[in-house]
Design a protein around this motif. Structure first.
Motif, PDB file in Angstrom:
ATOM      1  N   ASP A   1       0.873  -1.177   0.000  1.00  0.00           N
ATOM      2  CA  ASP A   1       0.000   0.000   0.000  1.00  0.00           C
ATOM      3  C   ASP A   1       0.909   1.226   0.000  1.00  0.00           C
ATOM      4  OD1 ASP A   1       0.780   0.326   2.794  1.00  0.00           O
ATOM      5  OD2 ASP A   1      -0.716  -1.201   3.267  1.00  0.00           O
ATOM      6  N   HIS A   2       0.395   2.370   0.422  1.00  0.00           N
ATOM      7  CA  HIS A   2       1.194   3.592   0.379  1.00  0.00           C
ATOM      8  C   HIS A   2       2.025   3.794   1.644  1.00  0.00           C
ATOM      9  CE1 HIS A   2      -0.511   4.960  -3.407  1.00  0.00           C
ATOM     10  NE2 HIS A   2      -1.689   4.553  -2.964  1.00  0.00           N
TER      11      HIS A   2
ATOM     12  N   LEU B   1       5.238  -0.257   1.143  1.00  0.00           N
ATOM     13  CA  LEU B   1       5.198  -0.274  -0.313  1.00  0.00           C
ATOM     14  C   LEU B   1       5.440  -1.682  -0.851  1.00  0.00           C
ATOM     15  CD1 LEU B   1       7.442   2.872  -0.968  1.00  0.00           C
ATOM     16  CD2 LEU B   1       4.947   2.809  -0.724  1.00  0.00           C
ATOM     17  N   ASP B   2       4.787  -2.004  -1.970  1.00  0.00           N
ATOM     18  CA  ASP B   2       5.059  -3.311  -2.574  1.00  0.00           C
ATOM     19  C   ASP B   2       6.513  -3.409  -3.025  1.00  0.00           C
ATOM     20  OD1 ASP B   2       4.402  -1.399  -4.514  1.00  0.00           O
ATOM     21  OD2 ASP B   2       3.698  -2.888  -5.934  1.00  0.00           O
TER      22      ASP B   2
ATOM     23  N   THR C   1       1.252  -8.820   2.790  1.00  0.00           N
ATOM     24  CA  THR C   1       0.357  -7.667   2.722  1.00  0.00           C
ATOM     25  C   THR C   1       0.267  -6.989   4.073  1.00  0.00           C
ATOM     26  OG1 THR C   1      -1.825  -6.934   1.979  1.00  0.00           O
ATOM     27  CG2 THR C   1      -1.734  -8.956   3.290  1.00  0.00           C
TER      28      THR C   1
ATOM     29  N   THR D   1      -0.816  -2.611  -5.461  1.00  0.00           N
ATOM     30  CA  THR D   1      -0.802  -1.481  -4.533  1.00  0.00           C
ATOM     31  C   THR D   1      -2.227  -1.163  -4.092  1.00  0.00           C
ATOM     32  OG1 THR D   1       1.182  -0.536  -5.544  1.00  0.00           O
ATOM     33  CG2 THR D   1      -0.170   0.931  -4.204  1.00  0.00           C
TER      34      THR D   1
END
Length: 338
Positions: A8-9, A12-13, A71, A35
């Motif tokens: 996500d932000h 980060l991936d 995740t 994302t």
């Protein structure tokens, strides 16, 4: 082995991917990324998942033929798990537990679920002390007076208007886990008189252990909450408990919003019973525009920033990647719930 980095932000991936590349050496893998919008987009309950991003359809598509997913906020509901028969491991980059995963449903389908304990303990402890100081010394109010309204604000230097120091101030900690214990050590360095209430922790503490919550509250000028949210602790601090605090006390909550009865807290602030409250978490998140808390005096509020630092995101990615490396090597998993 196919791995999905559903970042996500915050985590980060790309951070997850870099950590996986460094850690997973026992087996070749194919990595894909996704994302999710958090924290720029909302999160909340998704089906039976308590705190997750509302993106089941996108996740199902990304999980096709995926064996491992790393995740933070992806919603692993029964629907998602049923649609992902190849999935065998979910690693969640969260310290408090995988609230975005239906753990029982995963167990029933043979999916291992891991998390990253204590990855944000240092950040949350530092933030707690920062919020405490901001509330005690009225820093946000003074900033607003000078920067926003252009008023020098001499009243903040009067005896009645100024705050008080941590040194020689009795601070009560409710909970002495990974965050609370760090806060206690920092407060001791400030010269505060630290007292601790935690019926689940044995052994020595930094400070004085007290036998009951009521005793702690009645003796503390400042109270900071570090308890986990359970059925037992929900509403732990209500009108009765706030009434036990000495006049002009300060309450700090960087743990979980539902530990505190918000209505009772607003009453205590409006009546002047409490001098201030510093809050990073709320009964309802995001905080509604018309929330009563926005209009009461003496509140320092932040939008759940306690565990948000760059080091936390990097550590979470590394901790998760190390778990995937153990899985790939056939070694025992370190932080597994199923």
């Amino acid at each position: 082995m196919r791995i999905l980095a559903a970042g996500d932000h915050f985590v980060l991936d790309t951070l997850i991917g870099d950590a996986l590349e460094a850690a997973v050496t026992a087996s070749p893998f194919e990595l894909t990324g996704l994302t999710l919008p958090w924290p720029l987009g909302p999160f909340g309950g998704v089906a039976e998942a308590d705190e997750a991003g509302d993106c089941e359809d996108a996740l199902i598509e990304a999980l096709r033929d995926v064996e491992v997913c790393v995740t933070r906020m992806a919603p692993f509901t029964e629907r998602v798990l049923d649609a992902s028969p190849a999935l065998r491991l979910v690693v969640v980059c969260r310290g408090g537990g995988p609230d975005n995963v239906d753990v029982e449903a995963a167990r029933a389908r043979g999916v291992r679920v891991c998390f990253a304990p204590d990855r944000d303990a240092a950040a949350a402890a530092e933030f707690t002390v920062a919020m405490m100081l901001a509330a005690m010394r009225r820093i946000p109010e003074a900033h607003d007076s000078l920067a926003r309204r252009g008023v020098w604000g001499g009243s903040y230097s009067t005896y009645e208007g100024c705050g008080f120091e941590l040194e020689d101030t009795r601070v009560g900690l409710v909970g002495y886990g990974a965050v609370g214990s760090r806060v206690a050590r920092v407060l001791s360095a400030f010269g505060a008189e630290v007292e601790v209430y935690d019926p689940y922790v044995r052994g020595d503490v930094h400070g004085v252990r007290v036998a009951s919550l009521d005793t702690l509250l009645s003796r503390s000028r400042v109270v900071t909450l570090h308890a986990r949210l359970t059925d037992e602790t929900r509403g732990l601090i209500g009108a009765r408990e706030l009434g036990l605090l000495p006049d002009s006390s300060v309450l700090v909550n960087v743990a979980r919003g539902p530990l505190v009865d918000t209505g009772a807290l607003c009453d205590a602030l409006e009546s002047g019973r409490l001098a201030a409250a510093a809050l990073d978490t709320y009964e309802q998140e995001p905080l509604p525009a018309g929330a009563r808390l926005r209009g009461v005096p003496g509140v320092v509020m932040t939008p759940r920033l306690g565990g948000a630092s760059r080091q936390v995101a990097e550590k979470a990615a590394r901790t998760a990647a190390a778990e995937v490396a153990r899985y790939a090597a056939g070694a025992p998993l370190a932080h597994c719930l199923t």
